[in-house]
Design a protein around this motif. Structure first.
Motif, PDB file in Angstrom:
ATOM      1  N   UNK A   1      11.981   9.224  11.372  1.00  0.00           N
ATOM      2  CA  UNK A   1      12.383   7.903  10.917  1.00  0.00           C
ATOM      3  C   UNK A   1      11.160   6.996  10.737  1.00  0.00           C
ATOM      4  N   UNK A   2      10.234   7.105  11.689  1.00  0.00           N
ATOM      5  CA  UNK A   2       9.039   6.285  11.644  1.00  0.00           C
ATOM      6  C   UNK A   2       8.178   6.623  10.420  1.00  0.00           C
ATOM      7  N   UNK A   7       5.982   5.363   5.025  1.00  0.00           N
ATOM      8  CA  UNK A   7       5.826   5.743   3.617  1.00  0.00           C
ATOM      9  C   UNK A   7       6.394   4.654   2.696  1.00  0.00           C
ATOM     10  N   UNK A   8       7.522   4.087   3.083  1.00  0.00           N
ATOM     11  CA  UNK A   8       8.126   3.010   2.286  1.00  0.00           C
ATOM     12  C   UNK A   8       7.227   1.774   2.276  1.00  0.00           C
ATOM     13  N   UNK A   9       6.681   1.434   3.428  1.00  0.00           N
ATOM     14  CA  UNK A   9       5.794   0.277   3.524  1.00  0.00           C
ATOM     15  C   UNK A   9       4.515   0.487   2.692  1.00  0.00           C
ATOM     16  N   UNK A  10       3.918   1.657   2.760  1.00  0.00           N
ATOM     17  CA  UNK A  10       2.721   1.966   1.975  1.00  0.00           C
ATOM     18  C   UNK A  10       3.056   1.923   0.484  1.00  0.00           C
ATOM     19  N   UNK A  11       4.188   2.451   0.089  1.00  0.00           N
ATOM     20  CA  UNK A  11       4.610   2.426  -1.308  1.00  0.00           C
ATOM     21  C   UNK A  11       4.805   1.005  -1.816  1.00  0.00           C
ATOM     22  N   UNK A  12       5.428   0.140  -1.023  1.00  0.00           N
ATOM     23  CA  UNK A  12       5.629  -1.249  -1.417  1.00  0.00           C
ATOM     24  C   UNK A  12       4.310  -2.001  -1.535  1.00  0.00           C
ATOM     25  N   UNK A  13       3.404  -1.781  -0.587  1.00  0.00           N
ATOM     26  CA  UNK A  13       2.098  -2.431  -0.654  1.00  0.00           C
ATOM     27  C   UNK A  13       1.295  -1.929  -1.866  1.00  0.00           C
ATOM     28  N   UNK A  14       1.359  -0.669  -2.156  1.00  0.00           N
ATOM     29  CA  UNK A  14       0.672  -0.108  -3.326  1.00  0.00           C
ATOM     30  C   UNK A  14       1.244  -0.670  -4.616  1.00  0.00           C
TER      31      UNK A  14
END
Length: 186
Positions: A1-2, A7-14
């Motif tokens: 889950x972590x 991965x979602x946070x890195x994708x949004x920041x990118x």
């Protein structure tokens, strides 16, 4: 889950960084397109010969030593435009482009009447008016429908030898890119 959350946070920041980069680079590319550069050469509805050598301050150049080029910014918003050049060079071709640099029409001296450039560029409504009462002066003209109101023409002529250069330059200098008075069509 972590790992999914990371991965979602890195994708949004990118995606956010990429979005900001694109927005900041838009001013650099705006006004750098072919139509804008041709329109910036001077008055519309006039062929401007391109130089074979780089010009001070940048600008459009012709990088083919065996060709001579001229460009004309045009608009059919109010009147149709006629592209004309008499025969007299071994080869010429013309390309008509919309403001987004999409080719609308092209031809060369082999497909022209008596080897002369004679093209009328117009909107669909203007073409209908021309066809209804075709003036004698336009009876040999090739009629071309322009999907956009603004665009440009590129006229090229071949210079196989240095002795042909003067004729090629004269051909481009005598080429016309001019509005047609619609009152003569009615």
């Amino acid at each position: 889950m972590r790992s999914i959350l990371f991965a979602t946070l890195v994708g949004l920041l990118g995606a956010a960084a990429l979005h900001i980069l694109i927005i900041l680079s838009v001013p650099y590319f705006t006004g750098n397109d072919a139509y804008t550069r041709i329109a910036d050469l001077g008055e519309p509805l006039r062929f401007y010969p391109l130089q074979n050598e780089p010009v001070a301050g940048g600008g459009l150049i012709n990088d083919d030593p065996e060709m001579r080029l001229a460009v004309c910014a045009l608009s059919v918003a109010e009147n149709p435009v006629r592209l004309y050049a008499p025969a007299g060079v071994p080869f010429w071709s013309v390309g008509l482009f919309d403001s987004a640099a999409n080719e609308v029409f092209s031809m060369n001296d082999r497909t022209a009447v008596a080897g002369a450039l004679d093209v009328v560029v117009a909107t669909p409504v203007q073409l209908n008016a021309i066809r209804k009462a075709l003036p004698q002066a336009l009876s040999q003209s090739i009629l071309v429908e322009m999907p956009d109101e603004d665009g440009y023409a590129v006229l090229r002529t071949f210079v196989p030898t240095a002795t042909m250069d003067e004729a090629a330059r004269a051909f481009l200098a005598n080429a016309a890119c001019e509005a047609i008075d619609q009152s003569t069509l009615e």
